[in-house]
Design a protein around this motif. Structure first.
Motif, PDB file in Angstrom:
ATOM      1  N   ASP A 132      40.027  26.249  55.742  1.00 57.04           N
ATOM      2  CA  ASP A 132      38.374  25.907  55.483  1.00 57.04           C
ATOM      3  C   ASP A 132      37.571  26.309  56.519  1.00 57.04           C
ATOM      4  O   ASP A 132      37.831  27.284  57.169  1.00 57.04           O
ATOM      5  CB  ASP A 132      38.278  24.496  55.036  1.00 57.04           C
ATOM      6  N   SER A 133      36.303  25.791  56.667  1.00 53.40           N
ATOM      7  CA  SER A 133      35.256  26.311  57.426  1.00 53.40           C
ATOM      8  C   SER A 133      35.553  26.255  58.851  1.00 53.40           C
ATOM      9  O   SER A 133      35.452  27.035  59.765  1.00 53.40           O
ATOM     10  CB  SER A 133      34.123  25.473  57.488  1.00 53.40           C
TER      11      SER A 133
ATOM     12  N   TRP B 151      38.020  35.216  54.234  1.00 50.64           N
ATOM     13  CA  TRP B 151      38.615  33.744  53.839  1.00 50.64           C
ATOM     14  C   TRP B 151      39.900  34.205  52.955  1.00 50.64           C
ATOM     15  O   TRP B 151      40.692  33.133  53.334  1.00 50.64           O
ATOM     16  CB  TRP B 151      37.596  32.943  53.091  1.00 50.64           C
TER      17      TRP B 151
ATOM     18  N   TRP C 117      28.905  23.375  55.416  1.00 47.41           N
ATOM     19  CA  TRP C 117      30.183  23.373  56.025  1.00 47.41           C
ATOM     20  C   TRP C 117      31.023  22.628  54.977  1.00 47.41           C
ATOM     21  O   TRP C 117      30.916  21.503  54.517  1.00 47.41           O
ATOM     22  CB  TRP C 117      30.138  22.461  57.214  1.00 47.41           C
TER      23      TRP C 117
ATOM     24  N   ARG D 153      22.757  26.883  54.226  1.00 45.79           N
ATOM     25  CA  ARG D 153      24.249  26.559  54.412  1.00 45.79           C
ATOM     26  C   ARG D 153      25.161  25.702  54.142  1.00 45.79           C
ATOM     27  O   ARG D 153      24.168  24.430  54.497  1.00 45.79           O
ATOM     28  CB  ARG D 153      24.592  27.777  55.662  1.00 45.79           C
TER      29      ARG D 153
ATOM     30  N   GLY E 166      31.804  29.858  60.188  1.00 46.33           N
ATOM     31  CA  GLY E 166      32.480  29.169  59.374  1.00 46.33           C
ATOM     32  C   GLY E 166      31.609  28.311  58.194  1.00 46.33           C
ATOM     33  O   GLY E 166      32.269  27.807  57.298  1.00 46.33           O
ATOM     34  N   THR E 167      30.461  28.632  58.420  1.00 42.37           N
ATOM     35  CA  THR E 167      29.651  28.114  57.187  1.00 42.37           C
ATOM     36  C   THR E 167      29.520  28.991  55.895  1.00 42.37           C
ATOM     37  O   THR E 167      29.695  30.125  56.042  1.00 42.37           O
ATOM     38  CB  THR E 167      28.230  27.550  57.790  1.00 42.37           C
ATOM     39  N   VAL E 168      29.120  28.217  54.854  1.00 43.94           N
ATOM     40  CA  VAL E 168      28.927  29.173  53.850  1.00 43.94           C
ATOM     41  C   VAL E 168      27.437  29.388  53.269  1.00 43.94           C
ATOM     42  O   VAL E 168      26.892  28.184  53.047  1.00 43.94           O
ATOM     43  CB  VAL E 168      29.933  28.707  52.565  1.00 43.94           C
TER      44      VAL E 168
ATOM     45  N   HIS F 292      37.394  29.614  60.224  1.00 48.46           N
ATOM     46  CA  HIS F 292      36.490  30.825  60.059  1.00 48.46           C
ATOM     47  C   HIS F 292      35.408  30.774  60.875  1.00 48.46           C
ATOM     48  O   HIS F 292      34.283  31.510  60.490  1.00 48.46           O
ATOM     49  CB  HIS F 292      36.225  31.092  58.607  1.00 48.46           C
ATOM     50  N   GLN F 293      35.468  30.100  61.930  1.00 46.22           N
ATOM     51  CA  GLN F 293      34.446  30.112  63.167  1.00 46.22           C
ATOM     52  C   GLN F 293      33.712  31.262  63.878  1.00 46.22           C
ATOM     53  O   GLN F 293      32.994  31.740  64.244  1.00 46.22           O
ATOM     54  CB  GLN F 293      34.465  28.909  64.228  1.00 46.22           C
TER      55      GLN F 293
END
Length: 297
Positions: A217-218, A119, A206, A204, A228-230, A221-222
């Motif tokens: 952000d999410s 990220w 979003w 996780r 894309g989730t954390v 980063h998919q």
């Protein structure tokens, strides 16, 4: 009778001298110790301030380290991705205690989390600290200066379905979010990067920045693991207050749009309702057995 009276208060003369001395010695020592005339030891001089100072500093550092590790930690905002909620250079205090008790991030909260991986390559980065900054950051007396952390707002949690079409609002579980109270003035919810629908895996979250057109952000980063989730394991804690500068002091509450009715509808009944529904048959069965037992008795 005179002998009898003396025997009640005086030592018998036929007792050995060593026994009489052994009994008298403790009383004499106690009397000397309590004597106001200086018969006992003089009290020791208190330590000087300079001798006590290293101990006080050590205790203060240990307490600061414990607070930083388990309770609250300061973080510095390195970018503009959370404007206008947070400005570059703001210092926020992050609650690290509740995650220790199993608390999960909730929709609408502003959270600090470790870089999930990739990220910060082209996004927010932190400046390289000097040795003094590293030490003060380590014990929590300065904001984290070296850790690769990010700060965003939680939009959806595990089990949610989230999407945002061009010119449309962000939609969570079929409910449109009214984000005008916190996204950057003039920004659209997602016109720069529409997405979804995406179902967030359990465990996780979003996340999105409040300055939508200036936040990697999410949405961006998919292609990485997690789409894309954390992971909630990467979450350091919730930012609860802007502590510095003084003229920007403010709390960071959850916007009311995240409390709207029906936001949990897509996931079925809320956890509390599920618990009641699951327990009700058991309670009724138990009451039926107790009633039958009393009747039989």
């Amino acid at each position: 009778m005179a002998v009898g009276a003396r025997s009640g208060h005086d030592e018998p003369e036929d007792r050995p001298e060593s026994e009489r001395s052994a009994e008298v010695t403790p009383d004499r020592a106690e009397s000397d110790g309590d004597s106001p005339d200086g018969g006992g030891r003089a009290p020791g001089k208190p330590r000087s301030f300079w001798k006590e100072l290293p101990l006080l500093i050590g205790i203060a550092l240990i307490l600061a380290l414990l607070i930083k590790t388990f309770l609250v930690q300061a973080f510095s905002i390195p970018s503009d991705s959370m404007q206008n909620t947070l400005q570059r250079g703001d210092r926020v205090l992050v609650d690290k205690l509740t995650p220790w008790f199993g608390s999960e991030p909730q929709r609408g909260e502003v959270v600090v989390f470790h870089d999930p991986g990739g990220w910060l390559v082209d996004g927010e980065s932190t400046p390289q600290p000097n040795l003094a900054q590293k030490f003060l950051s380590f014990i929590g007396l300065m904001p984290s200066a070296e850790e690769k952390d990010l700060i965003k707002r939680v939009i959806a949690v595990g089990g949610d379905t989230v999407e945002c079409r061009k010119n449309g609002p962000v939609v969570v579980n079929g409910k449109a979010l009214d984000e005008q109270s916190f996204i950057y003035p003039g920004n659209t919810p997602c016109n720069d990067e529409p997405f979804g629908p995406i179902t967030v895996p359990q465990g996780r979250i979003w996340v999105m920045g409040d300055h939508r057109q200036n936040s990697l952000d999410s949405r961006y980063h998919q292609e990485l693991p997690g789409q894309g989730t954390v992971s909630t394991d990467e979450v350091v804690g919730r930012a609860i207050v802007v502590a510095w500068p003084i003229n920007r002091w403010a709390t960071l509450p959850v916007p009311s749009t995240f409390d709207q009715p029906g936001l949990n509808a897509a996931m079925g009944m809320a956890p509390g309702a599920l618990g009641v529904a699951g327990a009700l048959p058991l309670v009724l069965w138990r009451r039926r057995r107790l009633t039958a037992g009393r009747t039989a008795g």
